[in-house]
Write a protein that holds these residues in place. Structure first.
Motif, short mmCIF file in Angstrom:
data_model
loop_
_atom_site.label_atom_id
_atom_site.label_comp_id
_atom_site.label_asym_id
_atom_site.label_seq_id
_atom_site.Cartn_x
_atom_site.Cartn_y
_atom_site.Cartn_z
N LYS A 182 0.41 -1.22 0.26
CA LYS A 182 -0.18 -0.32 0.13
C LYS A 182 0.80 1.37 -0.21
O LYS A 182 0.23 2.19 -0.11
N ARG A 183 2.10 1.36 0.34
CA ARG A 183 2.92 2.41 0.94
C ARG A 183 4.21 2.93 -0.69
O ARG A 183 4.71 3.63 -1.24
N ASP A 184 3.76 1.00 -1.60
CA ASP A 184 4.65 1.86 -2.50
C ASP A 184 4.89 3.05 -3.79
O ASP A 184 5.24 3.51 -4.31
N ALA A 185 3.55 3.15 -3.78
CA ALA A 185 2.93 4.33 -4.84
C ALA A 185 3.75 5.09 -4.09
O ALA A 185 4.88 6.54 -4.79
N GLU A 186 3.88 5.97 -3.03
CA GLU A 186 4.43 6.70 -1.96
C GLU A 186 6.37 6.87 -1.87
O GLU A 186 6.69 8.04 -2.70
N ILE A 187 6.43 5.27 -2.19
CA ILE A 187 8.23 4.85 -2.04
C ILE A 187 8.72 5.32 -3.83
O ILE A 187 9.11 5.75 -3.82
N GLU A 188 7.55 4.74 -4.76
CA GLU A 188 8.23 5.58 -5.49
C GLU A 188 7.90 7.10 -5.87
O GLU A 188 9.08 7.47 -6.55
N ARG A 189 7.49 7.73 -5.83
CA ARG A 189 7.29 9.04 -6.23
C ARG A 189 7.83 9.72 -5.04
O ARG A 189 8.33 10.95 -5.40
N LYS A 190 8.66 9.59 -4.10
CA LYS A 190 9.38 9.66 -2.91
C LYS A 190 11.17 9.92 -3.66
O LYS A 190 12.14 10.03 -3.12
N GLU A 191 10.78 8.23 -3.84
CA GLU A 191 12.71 8.34 -5.14
C GLU A 191 13.12 8.10 -4.55
O GLU A 191 14.06 7.96 -4.09
N ALA A 192 12.33 6.76 -2.83
CA ALA A 192 13.24 6.34 -2.05
C ALA A 192 13.26 4.59 -2.32
O ALA A 192 13.82 3.78 -0.99
N ILE A 193 13.40 4.17 -3.28
CA ILE A 193 13.43 2.73 -3.50
C ILE A 193 14.60 2.68 -3.37
O ILE A 193 15.28 1.67 -2.97
N ARG A 194 15.97 3.23 -3.92
CA ARG A 194 17.41 3.51 -3.55
C ARG A 194 17.85 3.09 -2.07
O ARG A 194 18.71 2.67 -2.10
#
Length: 256
Positions: free
Chosen positions: A136-148
């Motif tokens: 459910k937080r994947d979209a926010e992780i992507e939007r805030k460029e926090a994958i790295r």
């Protein structure tokens, strides 16, 4: 009001630029206005080419606070420029993210963006467990460029090297297999089955302990979704024929 020893009039934007200009004009139409004029436009982005207030902007000075510039000044009270650069790197880092980072006095560690995304979760284990249990937080992780940042957290905590260019669902699947298979492997009293050969193992005692702790959190904090996670990993590994002994995981409801 008085600003710098001079009388000043404050006028605030209230939804209409044309109304604002009409209110201002009587005070600035003379050759030598008797007082300063401060025009406050909260929440407005400056239009540099078609502003209704263009004449006023040209006649005076415009102060446009920059979020990241102000945040850098505040964060320098606690962190080095290198840490701050990494915090401010994501394009869509928000005021809320930076406010949480600057107000977090519970730790001397750099306050990452992941902490702001999982702000109701404590500790690295808690963040990873929450991410593994739900997308459910994947979209926010992507939007805030926090994958790295997430990849770095998994590597530092679990010793797992994740691909840098993979999507979050794939990263989650790889990490979940690593955690559950790692716990299963550590409980075996014999050589692990061949189905686990393709899954890397923890290299140190600390990493092995981190894997076991994370598996424990998944079972206890996310008991409603844990069976589905474990079944999915079991199906991927086709390991139903490789069950542990009765005194191992079966009694603790790990469906391998």
């Amino acid at each position: 009001m008085v600003v710098g020893g001079m009388g000043a009039r404050l006028i605030e934007y209230d939804g209409s630029m044309f109304e604002l200009r009409a209110v201002i004009e009587p005070f600035v139409c003379s050759d030598a206005p008797t007082e300063c004029m401060i025009v406050y436009l909260p929440g407005c982005e400056r239009d540099r080419h078609g502003s209704v207030l263009m004449e006023l902007e040209k006649a005076g000075d415009c102060y446009e606070p920059q979020l990241k510039r102000l945040a850098r000044n505040v964060l320098r009270q606690r962190y080095t420029d290198g840490v701050i650069d990494e915090m401010l790197a994501p394009e869509r880092v928000s005021y809320e993210d930076l406010a949480r980072a600057s107000s977090d006095t519970s730790s001397t560690e750099p306050p990452p963006i992941l902490k702001s995304i999982f702000h109701n979760t404590s500790g690295s284990d808690g963040i990873i467990a929450s991410w593994l249990a739900s997308d459910k937080r994947d979209a926010e992780i992507e939007r805030k460029e926090a994958i790295r940042e997430l990849v770095k957290l998994v590597r530092s905590k679990l010793g797992l090297e994740l691909p840098d260019d993979a999507a979050l669902p794939k990263l989650r699947s790889i990490t979940l297999r690593y955690v559950l298979a790692g716990e299963f492997r550590s409980d075996l009293r014999s050589a692990p089955p061949s189905a686990l050969d393709a899954i890397p193992a923890a290299k140190t005692k600390d990493e092995e302990a981190a894997v076991r702790e994370l598996a424990h959190q998944l079972r206890t904090r996310f008991s409603h979704s844990y069976p589905a996670m474990a079944d999915r990993v079991e199906a991927e590994l086709a390991s139903r024929r490789c069950r542990p002994s009765r005194d191992s995981r079966i009694d603790r409801h790990v469906p391998f």
